[in-house]
Design an enzyme around this catalytic site. Structure first.
Site, PDB file in Angstrom:
ATOM      1  N   HIS A   1      17.481   4.548 -12.193  1.00 32.81           N
ATOM      2  CA  HIS A   1      16.416   3.440 -12.046  1.00 32.81           C
ATOM      3  C   HIS A   1      15.077   3.612 -12.655  1.00 32.81           C
ATOM      4  CE1 HIS A   1      15.053  -0.671 -10.991  1.00 32.81           C
ATOM      5  NE2 HIS A   1      13.851  -0.167 -10.670  1.00 32.81           N
ATOM      6  N   GLU A   2      14.656   4.642 -11.884  1.00 33.54           N
ATOM      7  CA  GLU A   2      13.219   5.067 -12.476  1.00 33.54           C
ATOM      8  C   GLU A   2      13.320   5.727 -13.922  1.00 33.54           C
ATOM      9  OE1 GLU A   2      10.656   3.904 -10.951  1.00 33.54           O
ATOM     10  OE2 GLU A   2      11.730   3.372  -9.066  1.00 33.54           O
TER      11      GLU A   2
ATOM     12  N   HIS B   1      12.877   3.126 -16.412  1.00 28.62           N
ATOM     13  CA  HIS B   1      11.613   2.639 -16.465  1.00 28.62           C
ATOM     14  C   HIS B   1      10.941   3.689 -17.484  1.00 28.62           C
ATOM     15  CE1 HIS B   1      10.979  -0.794 -13.922  1.00 28.62           C
ATOM     16  NE2 HIS B   1      11.386  -0.147 -13.022  1.00 28.62           N
TER      17      HIS B   1
ATOM     18  N   GLU C   1      11.627  -4.171 -16.122  1.00 26.59           N
ATOM     19  CA  GLU C   1      12.752  -3.981 -14.944  1.00 26.59           C
ATOM     20  C   GLU C   1      14.101  -4.127 -15.752  1.00 26.59           C
ATOM     21  OE1 GLU C   1      12.014  -3.497 -12.229  1.00 26.59           O
ATOM     22  OE2 GLU C   1      14.025  -3.606 -11.010  1.00 26.59           O
TER      23      GLU C   1
END
Lengths: 498, 498
Positions: free
Chosen positions: A263-264, A267, A293
């Site tokens: 997830h990070e 980003h 997001e």
């Protein structure tokens, strides 16, 4: 050089210096959440407050106002024109706050952040409450200072997702609530999935190495970034050349670190893909938090919980943890990592029930900001809503209303962008699969996601804030945001796993 | 509140905000030397330059000048009076630099720092030279801007050790050169000391734990600080509540990390002992770099290479490295860690030849600043002087003129404070032993250095900049600095080891 060119250079120079100070503050914040010794917190709070005040004063002043007005009247090349127009939007918004208000906000946020840390340690909302209450008051004042049409919460959402309104978000959530509930009840009638192998013992150091391996494989550039450990995983950046992610590791929960890292990384790939020559200018910034997001959720869920991805990576994973996964088939693994089950913690929720977590926070914040809910009533409201929407009993504050860092950062109006992000992600993913030849094969056979990254770089990242989120979505996929795409993506995925 | 009190509060508020920005820059610098990803360097450089420019502008302006002049004419309590007087000194000095000059200096320093890193990697001074040359030019301009009596180098030394002049430092070095050379030649006639056991293999992680143990034992407060790894060990602080040390670990050289850690802990104990209520004000700052260095050298050498210390700590060390030290007696250990032998690297030099290293740099800088030596001539001059003073052949730039970070930071005029620090340390140590009952026994029997730390806290740390270095030395020991004390301390120590 023409006088207009000189004027633009002057604008650029001012903006870049403001960015220098903001990014310096971001370094101090990153340090605060990774390495700051306990007793350094108080002075760190005032240092951050001073930087906020300074960057505000450097941006909001008569000289800059004159400069911007001057530039707005000039005939500029397209990108420059867009930069100036967006800066003027930001200026007009921020001008409504005084430097004293900005400083007070920053100090209140610092105090509230450390209260949240302590409250989590002691598992007691009561420790957080007295520091959160003045922050909510300030946010309500902020909404009034910004001004709004309709609901005061609109003024706050606008910071994260320009144009988002209570009316629009209510509609999206209404549209999606019923199909998600139906899907959930169907699944709850199926035989429960066994995911117990994800909760064996996984050594911290080995998880760290596995996470670093994944980040490298996905294209995170470690010459332009790094990973550290923090209480709550996050991504920050101090230019597109220095993008930092953090993670946390739970030795008894394999899923926690792995998908939070993906997830990070999602980003971070966005930030690393923003054009460095636009440093400090709107076109060097992300389009909106919803779009930000969408990048993290696309990598985390569409890629990172997908069949193709684990066709290649499950054998790799078995080399990192030969014992723990030796008897696990790809089918078992996919079912486990996509298991739908109402739970307590948003950051660990499945792709379906995730949105119920967001809805609780969104409704709660709306009420706080309109004044129909008091700060002291948060735990009770939270627990009731978790029972009503997710059917779970919240045992304590840590796994309840203290779980997210956002409020302690003063980020009210942020949560809806988490759901928007998932919906944008599904739509981008659908389109990427149509557009990139052989994408699935590349992923499943070679573990390569480079062509996807390149596609995102060219279609999303490189534009910075040139398009707003809806324009961007339409420009890339041919349609504005349509949450039905997400519902059908999810239905198909969950059906395939049956 | 009287109008004078209000004025003082206004002064305090301005100074604390300036400190916020300076400490923010210090965080960015700390990060630059510990965690910054490679390609983040360029933007980091401009962020630091902007912060320098801002803190300079926040301090040097007509409003503050008026405020300070006003306060100078008021009847203030003693401590406040001293703060204002010292701030006025700083103001009068810094006023001579323009914000543009400050920005240019900061940018040039950043470029030069990264060139130094690269030059060390490639072991080639030629990579550093083109970035060092403009920095030396700027430092020469700076000396002219500040103005000076006598030698232009005085203007630069003044930043680190107020009142230090070429005349004074020349005299001190002349006084000490002969006795040190005599002592050295006596030792060189003795049988060589065997210190080979210090160069066995010592695992990184075990060294780290040993260093952390030592730091804790010596009283470094980890709630108000931390330790990290960097290329060149240093101490920095962002308030007295957040003091950070760094170290480097060489698996084949036990001495390297151990005494550099004790050294940095000495610096850090000073910073942690400065009064927090004087944050941002002169009385919250260290007296001078000579005094700062006296604290690090006192702990590193007087305590950390002493008989009493290792009476207690050698058995502890044997628990960390049972294999490596199993046959080493305390006598052998003390001889080895105090072995006098001319060598290439200052940071690893013994207590005696250390000062020849400093003299080379001091003479070299003097010549650079007066213009009688060119930047491109540095390696040749360096190597010649090392041959002449220390009798060693310099094999390459990395162990020669590239060994220290200081020039890449723009720190010219700094090195003499290293020798001054050793001389102050000997004088303070002599006095501490006279004054603190049972100090030696406490150290040798319990490994406790708390009463020494308390004595330093009360006699040195708590005063901040209230006294200048000579006043402080006289107030604590009854005499101004006398380098003969150092010579007799060293003679006695080395004789005891025979």
């Amino acid at each position: 050089m023409s006088s207009t060119e000189k004027l633009y250079l002057e604008y650029k120079s001012v903006m870049q210096k403001v960015a220098d100070v903001k990014y310096a503050a971001a370094v101090l914040q990153w340090d605060q959440e990774t390495y700051l010794p306990e007793k350094g917190a108080e002075f760190r709070g005032r240092q951050l407050a001073t930087l906020s005040e300074i960057s505000h004063e450097m941006f909001i002043n008569d000289k800059n106002e004159g400069l911007l007005k001057d530039l707005l009247s000039k005939d500029l090349p397209q990108e420059q024109k867009r930069n100036v127009a967006l800066t003027w939007e930001d200026y007009s918004r921020l001008k409504k706050l005084t430097p004293e208000f900005v400083r007070k906000m920053s100090e209140t946020v610092s105090a509230s952040f450390f209260a949240w840390i302590e409250a989590r340690k002691q598992n007691s909302y009561k420790i957080f409450e007295p520091k959160l209450a003045p922050l909510v008051d300030l946010k309500r004042q902020e909404a009034e200072l910004y001004g709004y049409e309709g609901h005061p919460y609109n003024a706050l959402m606008d910071e994260y997702e320009k144009g988002a309104t209570v009316q629009k978000i209510d509609t999206i959530f209404e549209d999606i609530k019923l199909p998600l509930r139906q899907l959930l009840s169907e699944i709850q009638n199926d035989r429960p999935v066994d995911d117990s192998f994800l909760r064996q013992h996984f050594l911290k150091q080995q998880q760290w190495e596995w996470g670093m391996y994944l980040a490298k494989q996905l294209g995170f550039d470690f010459e332009r970034g790094r990973q550290d450990i923090s209480e709550h995983p996050f991504t920050t950046n101090f230019s597109s050349q220095d993008v930092r992610i953090t993670t946390r590791i739970d030795e008894h929960d394999f899923a926690n670190m792995t998908w939070s890292t993906i997830h990070e990384v999602g980003h971070a790939l966005y930030e690393q893909g923003l054009p460095p020559e636009q440093y400090g200018l709107p076109l060097g910034e992300y389009a909106s938090l919803g779009i930000h997001e969408s990048q993290s959720r696309l990598w985390e869920n569409c890629v990172g919980r997908g069949n193709a991805f684990w066709s290649y990576y499950l054998p790799q994973l078995k080399q990192f943890f030969p014992e723990q996964f030796k008897d696990v088939s790809k089918d078992q693994f996919l079912k486990a990592i996509n298991k739908v089950q109402p739970s307590l913690v948003r950051a660990e929720a499945d792709e379906l029930t995730y949105h119920f977590h967001v809805m609780v926070r969104y409704e709660l914040e709306k009420r706080l900001i309109e004044g129909s809910l008091q700060v002291k009533e948060i735990p009770l409201y939270w627990n009731d809503q978790y029972k009503a929407l997710l059917g779970v009993d919240v045992p304590d504050d840590k796994s309840g209303c203290l779980q997210d860092v956002h409020w302690s950062h003063g980020s009210f109006g942020y949560f809806a962008t988490y759901s928007l992000g998932s919906f944008y992600a599904a739509q981008l993913w659908q389109h990427a699969n149509k557009t990139i030849p052989g994408l699935e094969t590349e992923i499943s056979q070679q573990g390569k996601t480079k062509s996807l990254l390149l596609w995102l770089r060219n279609n999303v990242h490189k534009h910075g804030r040139f398009y707003n989120s809806n324009e961007l979505c339409a420009a890339v996929t041919g349609h504005e945001l349509d949450s039905k795409v997400f519902v059908s993506y999810l239905k198909e995925k969950l059906n395939d796993l049956k």
